[in-house]
Design an enzyme around this catalytic site. Structure first.
Site, short mmCIF file in Angstrom:
data_model
loop_
_atom_site.label_atom_id
_atom_site.label_comp_id
_atom_site.label_asym_id
_atom_site.label_seq_id
_atom_site.Cartn_x
_atom_site.Cartn_y
_atom_site.Cartn_z
N ASP A 126 -2.52 -0.79 9.53
CA ASP A 126 -2.09 -1.19 8.42
C ASP A 126 -2.74 -2.57 8.19
O ASP A 126 -3.52 -2.95 6.64
CB ASP A 126 -0.60 -1.23 8.01
CG ASP A 126 -0.11 0.08 7.72
OD1 ASP A 126 -0.79 0.99 7.61
OD2 ASP A 126 1.05 0.14 7.76
N GLY A 183 4.77 -6.41 6.08
CA GLY A 183 4.65 -7.14 7.01
C GLY A 183 3.28 -7.28 7.45
O GLY A 183 2.60 -8.41 7.86
N SER A 184 2.85 -6.06 7.51
CA SER A 184 1.17 -6.03 7.87
C SER A 184 0.17 -6.57 6.95
O SER A 184 -0.81 -7.30 7.42
CB SER A 184 0.73 -4.56 7.90
OG SER A 184 1.35 -3.84 8.89
N PRO A 189 9.68 -4.85 -0.03
CA PRO A 189 10.80 -4.50 0.76
C PRO A 189 10.34 -4.04 2.18
O PRO A 189 9.41 -3.38 2.20
CB PRO A 189 11.73 -3.29 0.08
CG PRO A 189 10.54 -2.61 -0.86
CD PRO A 189 9.50 -3.64 -1.19
N GLY A 220 7.66 1.29 4.24
CA GLY A 220 6.46 2.21 4.54
C GLY A 220 5.46 1.63 3.68
O GLY A 220 4.15 2.20 3.26
N LYS A 235 0.65 -1.18 0.04
CA LYS A 235 -0.02 -0.04 -0.08
C LYS A 235 0.88 1.44 0.05
O LYS A 235 1.96 1.15 0.47
CB LYS A 235 -0.91 -0.17 1.35
CG LYS A 235 -0.26 0.07 2.51
CD LYS A 235 0.37 1.43 3.05
CE LYS A 235 1.07 1.39 4.44
NZ LYS A 235 1.76 2.45 4.64
#
Ligand code: CDM
Ligand code: ATP
Length: 355
Positions: A201, A167-168, A159, A163, A42
Site C-alpha cells: 500500500d 497508515g500506509s 479510519p 482496509g 484507497k
C-alpha cells in the site's frame, strides 16, 4: 499555600500547556523547514490474493484507486545537535516523552501528534507509527547521519483498520515530505525502494490515481485512467487486522476467476475494471457484521456496486452521484456505522505546493 502562590502555580501550569500546544499549532508548521502533505485513502477495485509464499506474504494482483478522502500530514525538520538528540533519547527511555529514535546512527528524533478526526480516538506510540517507520527507513536508505528532529502532525480522517490504507498512506506522505526537505525527488529509486519494502500500500500511494500492482502487491504494473465517480464508504465499529484476514484466507483460499482477471487486465480505465476481492470471505468470517453492511449497501437505491475495502472493515459502493453518496452515508450514520461520501480521485501522497 497562600491564594497568590496557588494562582501563580496555576498560571505556570497553563503557560506550560500553552507552550506545548503552540509547538503543534498550525503556525509551527509554516516556513521553509515545514511542508503539508496530502495523504489519501484507497480502495482495491480488484484484489486477487494467490498462494502464500515462503516469506509468509501472498502473491497479489490488485487494482488500487485513490479516493478524495484524505489525512493531512504536517512535517517539520529541524537540524539539532547530537546532545539535543541524546537528551530526547534519555527522556524517551525514561517514558517522559513519546519520541522515537531512528536513522542509521539513532540520530533522528521523531515526535508525532496524532489528531484523530474519525471519532475513534486512535492512539499509537510513536515507535509503532508507520509514519515513524517510514522516516527511519528513508533516513537509513539515504545514509543521513546528522542529528535531526522531525516533528509530525497527522490529522486523521481515514479510519484505522478499515482496509483504506490510512497508515500506509501516512507512511508514503512522510517519505514524500522528507524527500522534499532532504532535496531528493519523490521518484528517486531509493524512495521507491523504501516504499516497496514498507508495504504494497505504501508503494501504491507514491503513484496514486488508479494503478495495477503485482508481486505481493508492491510492484507497479501499469497506470489506468482514474474514475470520476462518487463513492460511499461504510464501516462498522470493529476493525479487521490485515494479518488476521490473510491467516483466515489461508484456511479457505478461493481464487478470483480467470475471466474476471482477464477483464481487469484488458481494462484501460478504472470504470472498466470488474470489482472483485477474494479476501472478503475471510474478513466476513472474522467480523460477521460485514455481511450485514454488504447486504444493506446493496439494497440502497443509487448504490451501483458494493465491495469490501482491502481486508476490511470498511465497505464501499460506487454511487450514481455525490448527492446519492451523501444520502446513503447519512442513512448509514443513523444506523451507528461510520460513513462518508467521497469520490475516486487522481490523488497521490504529495506535498501541497505554495505554503
Ligand atoms: C489488503 C491490502 O491492503 C490490499 O491493498 C494489502 O494487501 C495489505 O497492505 P498492508 O496493510 O500495507 O500490508 P503489510 O503491512 O505489508 O502486511 C500486513 C500483513 O498482511 C499479510 N500480507 C500482506 C500482503 C501480502 N501480499 N501478503 C500477506 O500475507 C502479512 O501477514 C503481513 O504481515
Ligand atoms: N499513521 C497511522 N495511522 C493509522 N494507523 C496506524 C498508523 N501507524 C500505525 N498504525 C497502526 O496500524 C493499524 C492499521 O491501520 P491502517 O489505517 O493502516 O489500517 P488499514 O487501512 O486496515 O490498512 P491496510 O488497508 O493497509 O491493510 C492501526 O490499528 C494502528 O495500530
Amino acid at each position: 499555600m497562600t491564594e497568590n502562590t496557588q494562582r501563580n502555580r496555576e498560571a505556570e501550569v497553563n503557560l506550560l500547556a500553552a507552550a506545548r500546544e503552540a509547538q503543534w499549532s498550525a503556525a509551527a508548521f509554516m516556513g521553509p523547514n515545514a511542508v503539508k502533505v496530502v495523504s489519501p485513502a484507497k480502495v482495491n477495485l480488484l484484489l486477487s490474493i494467490g498462494a502464500r509464499r515462503p516469506d509468509g506474504y501472498h502473491d497479489a494482483d490488485t487494482v488500487m484507486h485513490a479516493l478524495a478522502l484524505h489525512d493531512t500530514v504536517y512535517l517539520r525538520v529541524q537540524p539539532a545537535s547530537e546532545d539535543e538528540v541524546a537528551q530526547l533519547a534519555e527522556q524517551a527511555a525514561a517514558g517522559r516523552v513519546d519520541i522515537a529514535l531512528g536513522g542509521p546512527a539513532g540520530n533522528l528524533a521523531v515526535a508525532i501528534d496524532l489528531a484523530d478526526r474519525t471519532g475513534a480516538d486512535l492512539s499509537v506510540p510513536a515507535a509503532d507509527n508507520l509514519a515513524f517507520k517510514a522516516a527511519d527507513a528513508l533516513a537509513r536508505a539515504l545514509g543521513r547521519e546528522g542529528a535531526e528532529i522531525v516533528q509530525l502532525r497527522i490529522e486523521k480522517h481515514i479510519p484505522a483498520e478499515g482496509g483504506l490504507g490510512g497508515g500506509s498512506s501516512n507512511a508514503a506522505a512522510v517519505l514524500v515530505g522528507l524527500a522534499s526537505q532532504w532535496g531528493v525527488s519523490p521518484d528517486d529509486a531509493r524512495v521507491v525502494a523504501t516504499a516497496q519494502a514498507l508495504s504494497a500500500d505504501v508503494a501504491f500511494f507514491l503513484q496514486g490515481g488508479c494503478a495495477q500492482l503485482g508481486g505481493a502487491g508492491e510492484v507497479l504494473q501499469r497506470i489506468l485512467e482514474p474514475s470520476r465517480k462518487a463513492v460511499v464508504l461504510v464501516k462498522p465499529a470493529g476493525g479487521v487486522s490485515t494479518a488476521a484476514a490473510y491467516r483466515a484466507f489461508d484456511e479457505a483460499p478461493a481464487p478470483v476467476s480467470a475471466a474476471l482477471l482477464q477483464a481487469a487486465a484488458a481494462a484501460a480505465s478504472a470504470d472498466g475494471v470488474p470489482l472483485a476481492n477474494n479476501l472478503a470471505f475471510a474478513a466476513e468470517s472474522l467480523l460477521p457484521e460485514l455481511a450485514g453492511v454488504r447486504a444493506w449497501l446493496a439494497d440502497q437505491v443509487g448504490a451501483e456496486n458494493v465491495l469490501l475495502c482491502g481486508s476490511g472493515s470498511a465497505t464501499f459502493a460506487v454511487a450514481e452521484s455525490f448527492a446519492e453518496a451523501s444520502r446513503i452515508a447519512t442513512a448509514a450514520l443513523s444506523r451507528g456505522w461510520w460513513a462518508r461520501p467521497t469520490s475516486f480521485s487522481g490523488l497521490r501522497a504529495a506535498v501541497v505546493p505554495g505554503r
